[in-house]
Design a protein around this motif. Structure first.
Motif, PDB file in Angstrom:
ATOM      1  N   LEU A  82       0.904  -1.283  -0.168  1.00 49.36           N
ATOM      2  CA  LEU A  82       0.093  -0.225   0.074  1.00 49.36           C
ATOM      3  C   LEU A  82       0.924   1.273  -0.089  1.00 49.36           C
ATOM      4  N   SER A  83       1.985   1.405   0.788  1.00 50.97           N
ATOM      5  CA  SER A  83       2.763   2.499   0.628  1.00 50.97           C
ATOM      6  C   SER A  83       3.441   2.835  -0.430  1.00 50.97           C
ATOM      7  N   HIS A  84       3.760   1.700  -1.257  1.00 52.02           N
ATOM      8  CA  HIS A  84       4.423   1.748  -2.502  1.00 52.02           C
ATOM      9  C   HIS A  84       3.422   2.446  -3.379  1.00 52.02           C
ATOM     10  N   LYS A  85       2.055   1.962  -3.570  1.00 52.10           N
ATOM     11  CA  LYS A  85       1.089   2.172  -4.363  1.00 52.10           C
ATOM     12  C   LYS A  85       0.732   3.923  -3.908  1.00 52.10           C
ATOM     13  N   VAL A  86       0.709   4.085  -2.956  1.00 53.20           N
ATOM     14  CA  VAL A  86       0.393   5.523  -2.398  1.00 53.20           C
ATOM     15  C   VAL A  86       1.419   6.472  -2.969  1.00 53.20           C
ATOM     16  N   LYS A  87       2.643   6.258  -2.758  1.00 51.42           N
ATOM     17  CA  LYS A  87       3.718   7.012  -3.232  1.00 51.42           C
ATOM     18  C   LYS A  87       3.638   6.905  -4.332  1.00 51.42           C
ATOM     19  N   ARG A  88       3.654   6.088  -5.348  1.00 48.42           N
ATOM     20  CA  ARG A  88       3.535   6.016  -6.862  1.00 48.42           C
ATOM     21  C   ARG A  88       2.393   6.910  -7.426  1.00 48.42           C
ATOM     22  N   ARG A  89       1.352   6.724  -6.554  1.00 46.99           N
ATOM     23  CA  ARG A  89       0.047   7.462  -7.420  1.00 46.99           C
ATOM     24  C   ARG A  89       0.402   8.906  -6.966  1.00 46.99           C
ATOM     25  N   GLY A  90       0.630   9.321  -5.726  1.00 45.71           N
ATOM     26  CA  GLY A  90       1.068  10.511  -5.300  1.00 45.71           C
ATOM     27  C   GLY A  90       2.054  11.373  -6.367  1.00 45.71           C
ATOM     28  N   ARG A  91       2.928  10.662  -6.561  1.00 43.13           N
ATOM     29  CA  ARG A  91       4.057  11.188  -7.647  1.00 43.13           C
ATOM     30  C   ARG A  91       3.376  11.410  -9.097  1.00 43.13           C
ATOM     31  N   ALA A  92       2.422  10.483  -9.214  1.00 37.19           N
ATOM     32  CA  ALA A  92       1.628  10.830 -10.807  1.00 37.19           C
ATOM     33  C   ALA A  92       0.769  11.829 -10.556  1.00 37.19           C
ATOM     34  N   GLY A  93       0.189  12.467  -9.415  1.00 31.32           N
ATOM     35  CA  GLY A  93      -0.763  13.475  -9.080  1.00 31.32           C
ATOM     36  C   GLY A  93      -2.050  12.734  -9.565  1.00 31.32           C
ATOM     37  N   SER A  94      -2.347  11.447  -9.445  1.00 28.30           N
ATOM     38  CA  SER A  94      -3.454  10.578  -9.925  1.00 28.30           C
ATOM     39  C   SER A  94      -4.228  10.337  -8.732  1.00 28.30           C
ATOM     40  N   GLY A  95      -5.017  10.944  -8.124  1.00 24.77           N
ATOM     41  CA  GLY A  95      -6.039  10.260  -7.236  1.00 24.77           C
ATOM     42  C   GLY A  95      -5.709   9.634  -6.196  1.00 24.77           C
ATOM     43  N   ALA A  96      -4.571   9.475  -5.790  1.00 22.63           N
ATOM     44  CA  ALA A  96      -4.732   8.790  -4.772  1.00 22.63           C
ATOM     45  C   ALA A  96      -4.270   9.511  -3.608  1.00 22.63           C
ATOM     46  N   CYS A  97      -3.614   9.099  -2.758  1.00 22.13           N
ATOM     47  CA  CYS A  97      -3.596   9.130  -1.322  1.00 22.13           C
ATOM     48  C   CYS A  97      -2.367  10.151  -0.930  1.00 22.13           C
ATOM     49  N   PRO A  98      -2.414  11.108  -0.594  1.00 23.35           N
ATOM     50  CA  PRO A  98      -1.184  11.767   0.081  1.00 23.35           C
ATOM     51  C   PRO A  98      -1.370  11.506   1.373  1.00 23.35           C
ATOM     52  N   ARG A  99      -0.027  11.108   2.026  1.00 21.81           N
ATOM     53  CA  ARG A  99      -0.122  10.557   3.374  1.00 21.81           C
ATOM     54  C   ARG A  99       0.259  11.804   4.508  1.00 21.81           C
TER      55      ARG A  99
END
Length: 121
Positions: A82-99
């Motif tokens: 989950l941490s990996h996905k959140v970091k990847r999506r955050g870098r892409a600026g696409s929908g996911a989950c800033p921590r």
């Protein structure tokens, strides 16, 4: 002796023809369904089934925020994944989950925002 029970002197009772056909159909679905869901979500929304589960978990909370460990449980995955996905999506600026993290660095949370256009951002 109960059906399926094996004693030292008894032969095991196997599935009959109808039960075997049902079992094989069930296991076929269980093997193929995850890949089919993942492929469709990738094609239609550009996210994996795991990411969908995480976003669905967030969408069910009042403030769209969950502790990362709770979200990992909801998405049926590891905290590391989950941490990996959140970091990847955050870098892409696409929908996911800033921590955000607590001052001690523990109890990280994930959040997602659902836009009025029907997309995650």
């Amino acid at each position: 002796m109960a059906r399926g029970e094996v004693t030292s002197d008894a032969k095991p009772l196997w599935l009959d023809t109808e039960e075997q056909a049902t079992w094989l159909a069930f296991t076929s679905v269980m093997v193929r369904l995850p890949a089919a869901l993942d492929a469709q979500l990738q094609r239609d929304a550009g996210i994996s089934h795991f990411e969908y589960q995480a976003l669905a978990g967030l969408s069910m909370t009042p403030e769209r925020t969950l502790r990362m460990s709770e979200l990992a449980d909801c998405a049926v995955g590891s905290l590391s994944r989950l941490s990996h996905k959140v970091k990847r999506r955050g870098r892409a600026g696409s929908g996911a989950c800033p921590r955000t993290c607590s001052p001690s660095g523990t109890n990280a949370t994930a959040a997602a925002e659902y836009s009025s256009t029907g997309t995650w951002r």
